[in-house]
Write an enzyme that holds these catalytic residues in place. Structure first.
Site, PDB file in Angstrom:
ATOM      1  N   LEU A   1       0.843  -1.200   0.000  1.00 52.08           N
ATOM      2  CA  LEU A   1       0.000   0.000   0.000  1.00 52.08           C
ATOM      3  C   LEU A   1       0.885   1.259   0.000  1.00 52.08           C
ATOM      4  O   LEU A   1       0.691   2.172  -0.795  1.00 52.08           O
ATOM      5  CB  LEU A   1      -0.905  -0.017   1.247  1.00 52.08           C
ATOM      6  CG  LEU A   1      -1.790   1.188   1.516  1.00 52.08           C
ATOM      7  CD1 LEU A   1      -2.834   1.369   0.409  1.00 52.08           C
ATOM      8  CD2 LEU A   1      -2.515   1.036   2.861  1.00 52.08           C
TER       9      LEU A   1
ATOM     10  N   ARG B   1     -11.519   9.853  16.904  1.00 52.46           N
ATOM     11  CA  ARG B   1     -12.675   9.996  15.990  1.00 52.46           C
ATOM     12  C   ARG B   1     -13.838   9.135  16.435  1.00 52.46           C
ATOM     13  O   ARG B   1     -14.998   9.528  16.308  1.00 52.46           O
ATOM     14  CB  ARG B   1     -12.259   9.594  14.565  1.00 52.46           C
ATOM     15  CG  ARG B   1     -11.549  10.723  13.870  1.00 52.46           C
ATOM     16  CD  ARG B   1     -11.675  10.624  12.357  1.00 52.46           C
ATOM     17  NE  ARG B   1     -10.820  11.649  11.782  1.00 52.46           N
ATOM     18  CZ  ARG B   1      -9.986  11.460  10.782  1.00 52.46           C
ATOM     19  NH1 ARG B   1      -9.903  10.271  10.217  1.00 52.46           N
ATOM     20  NH2 ARG B   1      -9.251  12.449  10.338  1.00 52.46           N
TER      21      ARG B   1
ATOM     22  N   GLU C   1       1.543  -0.589  10.272  1.00 52.74           N
ATOM     23  CA  GLU C   1       0.123  -0.923  10.494  1.00 52.74           C
ATOM     24  C   GLU C   1      -0.626   0.308  11.024  1.00 52.74           C
ATOM     25  O   GLU C   1      -1.575   0.192  11.807  1.00 52.74           O
ATOM     26  CB  GLU C   1       0.043  -2.097  11.474  1.00 52.74           C
ATOM     27  CG  GLU C   1      -1.118  -3.048  11.232  1.00 52.74           C
ATOM     28  CD  GLU C   1      -0.953  -3.919  10.010  1.00 52.74           C
ATOM     29  OE1 GLU C   1       0.154  -4.415   9.753  1.00 52.74           O
ATOM     30  OE2 GLU C   1      -1.950  -4.074   9.292  1.00 52.74           O
TER      31      GLU C   1
ATOM     32  N   PHE D   1      16.227  -4.968  45.198  1.00 52.73           N
ATOM     33  CA  PHE D   1      16.161  -3.500  45.278  1.00 52.73           C
ATOM     34  C   PHE D   1      14.811  -3.014  44.743  1.00 52.73           C
ATOM     35  O   PHE D   1      14.360  -3.435  43.669  1.00 52.73           O
ATOM     36  CB  PHE D   1      17.296  -2.857  44.475  1.00 52.73           C
ATOM     37  CG  PHE D   1      18.661  -3.344  44.880  1.00 52.73           C
ATOM     38  CD1 PHE D   1      19.002  -3.457  46.230  1.00 52.73           C
ATOM     39  CD2 PHE D   1      19.598  -3.711  43.923  1.00 52.73           C
ATOM     40  CE1 PHE D   1      20.256  -3.921  46.602  1.00 52.73           C
ATOM     41  CE2 PHE D   1      20.840  -4.164  44.299  1.00 52.73           C
ATOM     42  CZ  PHE D   1      21.181  -4.278  45.641  1.00 52.73           C
TER      43      PHE D   1
HETATM   44  C1  LIG Z   1       9.867  -2.172   8.582  1.00 53.95           C
HETATM   45  C2  LIG Z   1       8.642  -1.635   7.891  1.00 53.95           C
HETATM   46  C3  LIG Z   1       7.795  -2.522   7.242  1.00 53.95           C
HETATM   47  C4  LIG Z   1       6.662  -2.036   6.574  1.00 53.95           C
HETATM   48  N1  LIG Z   1       5.874  -2.909   5.886  1.00 53.95           N
HETATM   49  C5  LIG Z   1       4.885  -2.428   5.074  1.00 53.95           C
HETATM   50  C6  LIG Z   1       4.169  -3.305   4.198  1.00 53.95           C
HETATM   51  O1  LIG Z   1       4.372  -4.525   4.192  1.00 53.95           O
HETATM   52  N2  LIG Z   1       3.261  -2.752   3.352  1.00 53.95           N
HETATM   53  C7  LIG Z   1       3.001  -1.420   3.319  1.00 53.95           C
HETATM   54  O2  LIG Z   1       2.168  -0.989   2.531  1.00 53.95           O
HETATM   55  N3  LIG Z   1       3.646  -0.568   4.156  1.00 53.95           N
HETATM   56  C8  LIG Z   1       4.584  -1.041   5.023  1.00 53.95           C
HETATM   57  N4  LIG Z   1       5.286  -0.176   5.848  1.00 53.95           N
HETATM   58  C9  LIG Z   1       5.000   1.248   5.790  1.00 53.95           C
HETATM   59  C10 LIG Z   1       4.318   1.769   7.034  1.00 53.95           C
HETATM   60  O3  LIG Z   1       2.986   1.364   7.047  1.00 53.95           O
HETATM   61  C11 LIG Z   1       4.499   3.296   7.034  1.00 53.95           C
HETATM   62  O4  LIG Z   1       5.854   3.545   7.358  1.00 53.95           O
HETATM   63  C12 LIG Z   1       3.582   3.972   8.033  1.00 53.95           C
HETATM   64  O5  LIG Z   1       2.250   3.890   7.605  1.00 53.95           O
HETATM   65  C13 LIG Z   1       3.948   5.440   8.252  1.00 53.95           C
HETATM   66  O6  LIG Z   1       4.103   6.104   7.059  1.00 53.95           O
HETATM   67  P1  LIG Z   1       5.416   7.016   6.810  1.00 53.95           P
HETATM   68  O7  LIG Z   1       6.594   6.171   7.137  1.00 53.95           O
HETATM   69  O8  LIG Z   1       5.319   7.569   5.434  1.00 53.95           O
HETATM   70  O9  LIG Z   1       5.337   8.137   7.884  1.00 53.95           O
HETATM   71  P2  LIG Z   1       4.531   9.536   7.737  1.00 53.95           P
HETATM   72  O10 LIG Z   1       3.127   9.264   7.351  1.00 53.95           O
HETATM   73  O11 LIG Z   1       5.330  10.464   6.914  1.00 53.95           O
HETATM   74  O12 LIG Z   1       4.545  10.023   9.246  1.00 53.95           O
HETATM   75  C14 LIG Z   1       5.657  10.692   9.847  1.00 53.95           C
HETATM   76  C15 LIG Z   1       5.240  11.096  11.256  1.00 53.95           C
HETATM   77  O13 LIG Z   1       4.125  12.003  11.181  1.00 53.95           O
HETATM   78  C16 LIG Z   1       3.064  11.507  11.959  1.00 53.95           C
HETATM   79  N5  LIG Z   1       1.775  11.881  11.338  1.00 53.95           N
HETATM   80  C17 LIG Z   1       1.384  11.728  10.055  1.00 53.95           C
HETATM   81  N6  LIG Z   1       0.126  12.179   9.887  1.00 53.95           N
HETATM   82  C18 LIG Z   1      -0.288  12.626  11.104  1.00 53.95           C
HETATM   83  C19 LIG Z   1      -1.475  13.227  11.583  1.00 53.95           C
HETATM   84  N7  LIG Z   1      -2.543  13.416  10.794  1.00 53.95           N
HETATM   85  N8  LIG Z   1      -1.533  13.580  12.901  1.00 53.95           N
HETATM   86  C20 LIG Z   1      -0.480  13.375  13.718  1.00 53.95           C
HETATM   87  N9  LIG Z   1       0.679  12.811  13.320  1.00 53.95           N
HETATM   88  C21 LIG Z   1       0.776  12.439  12.026  1.00 53.95           C
HETATM   89  C22 LIG Z   1       3.252  10.000  11.985  1.00 53.95           C
HETATM   90  O14 LIG Z   1       2.587   9.399  13.081  1.00 53.95           O
HETATM   91  C23 LIG Z   1       4.767   9.915  12.091  1.00 53.95           C
HETATM   92  O15 LIG Z   1       5.157  10.071  13.434  1.00 53.95           O
HETATM   93  C24 LIG Z   1       6.382  -0.651   6.573  1.00 53.95           C
HETATM   94  C25 LIG Z   1       7.229   0.228   7.258  1.00 53.95           C
HETATM   95  C26 LIG Z   1       8.353  -0.249   7.912  1.00 53.95           C
HETATM   96  C27 LIG Z   1       9.252   0.737   8.603  1.00 53.95           C
END
Ligand SMILES: Cc1cc2nc3c(=O)[nH]c(=O)nc-3n(C[C@H](O)[C@H](O)[C@H](O)COP(=O)(O)OP(=O)(O)OC[C@H]3O[C@@H](n4cnc5c(N)ncnc54)[C@H](O)[C@@H]3O)c2cc1C
Length: 381
Positions: A124, A374, A362, A277
């Protein structure tokens, strides 16, 4: 309300516990050290019926409940979080194709996935769309009966090793979530290749890679569900996926806690075991309390999903609380071990490195809190 497992559930838990102790725990450190993806373990998990857990028996699965699934993921994660996560992703894919696929698609993919002949991956996220997943850009352009895929996907767990990829791509520009369609892409399809493997803080035995699509032609037999239904398909597995990750986190936290307890009993300083402790006792008491609370939240969310009740808020609470707890517990387990916790002679530093990502994938824990808020307040924007 009953808190005991029934006989069948206790058997499933004990079977996976034995399997983990024999086949996973002894190798987890080496897999981590060498970035080794243990494909052979997945074949063995298939023999135990774990590769089609959320899939009905008529499709070749074992038709376990979400609750039973949670028992499995917790036990596996005590040995190796990466293996438990890889299995969760695989089962999400198998379950989605079983739910949304037609008879031909179920025959083509579900039975071999559930038998462990194929491994699944779920795609995704993209470089520009993580939390805001509905803004994804990877294009699926319709040409007669085919679709031509162009673009890149990121962060795909099991990528490179997996055989069947659940891909979310855009069939309509400007339509947001309603313009996303789901496809199943076989490894080896012309125009489909893999980019770099991420070098991660932890979860080293789980490959995370980029997918690259260059004029990759898929027939409509690869489309899962209708055009525009892709985001709904992706979301449909989200509650279950979050419960799985909550269960995984409970397993890692429990494993870290047990190492910390043993160390507190054995390590002597100032003429006493450090467990004498109060500073150490309070850390262990907090760990035990929060692990138990996490486990109950996971069980409750799984129960609701199994009972067909609305489970999104419970799943978000379980995922968020259990993964925040696991981060705290693993960090404090390192602390209880002192210097020994910081080196690789004990597994707690691996648990701590591994479990950090559970607060991120996730749906990040900020996103979980948004889901919870929400559900409490409604969408206030
Ligand atoms: C090891 C690993 C395995 C993964 N496996 C999969 C997989 O199999 N398939 C797949 O599709 N994806 C996968 N992912 C992706 C993962 O789902 C995303 O990394 C995750 O959804 C966050 O997206 P981002 O990294 O782009 O962070 P961003 O969305 O850029 O977020 C950055 C920061 O901003 C915060 N943030 C963003 N929007 C808001 C908001 N509205 N309010 C408050 N805070 C916010 C986030 O919480 C985070 O702290 C994987 C990621 C990793 C690291």
């Amino acid at each position: 309300m009953k808190f005991d497992l029934n006989e069948e559930q206790a058997e499933i838990r004990d079977m996976v516990r034995r399997f983990t102790e024999q086949e996973i725990t002894p190798h987890a450190e080496s897999w981590d050290e060498h970035n080794h993806f243990p494909r052979e373990i997945y074949s063995k998990m298939a023999e135990l019926g774990l590769m089609g857990m959320a899939t009905a028996e008529e499709d070749g699965g074992s038709g376990l409940s979400r609750f039973e699934g949670a028992l499995v993921y917790e036990e596996l994660a005590k040995g190796d979080m990466a293996t438990s996560v890889g299995l969760s992703v695989h089962n999400m894919v198998t379950g989605s194709i079983a739910r949304f696929g037609d008879a031909e698609q179920r025959k083509r993919w579900v039975a071999p996935l559930a038998a462990g002949e194929l491994l699944g991956a779920f795609s995704l996220s993209e470089a520009g769309s993580g939390s805001d997943a509905a803004s994804l850009q990877c294009q699926a352009e319709r040409r007669n009966d085919d679709y031509v895929i162009n673009g890149t996907k990121m962060w795909v767990t099991n990528a490179g090793e997996a055989d069947a990829y659940l891909l979310m791509a855009r069939t309509s520009v400007g339509k947001g979530a309603a313009g996303i369609t789901c496809f199943v892409v076989d490894k080896g399809t012309p125009g489909f290749s893999f980019g770099k493997t991420e070098r991660k803080m932890g979860l080293h035995s789980s490959p995370t890679r980029e997918l690259i699509f260059e004029d990759c032609v898929l027939s409509s037999a690869n489309r899962l569900g209708e055009e525009g239904q892709g985001f709904k398909i992706a979301l449909s597995s989200l509650d279950g996926g979050r419960i799985n990750i909550g269960a995984v986190a409970v397993g890692v936290a429990q494993a870290a806690f047990e190492v910390a307890c043993n160390h507190a009993r054995e390590r002597q300083q100032f003429g006493h075991p450090i467990g004498a402790f109060q500073g150490i006792q309070f850390m262990l008491a907090d760990m035990a309390m929060k692990i138990e609370a996490s486990r109950l939240l996971v069980y409750e969310a799984a129960y609701k999903l199994d009972a067909g009740q609305r489970a999104s808020m419970s799943a978000a609470m379980a995922k968020c609380f259990a993964t925040d707890t696991a981060m705290e517990v693993t960090t404090n387990a390192v602390q209880v071990l002192g210097g020994a916790g910081y080196v690789r002679d004990y597994p707690v530093e691996r648990y701590m490195r591994d479990v950090k990502v559970a607060q991120i994938f996730e749906g990040t824990n900020q996103i979980q809190r948004i889901v919870i808020a929400r559900a409490l307040l409604g969408n206030m924007r």
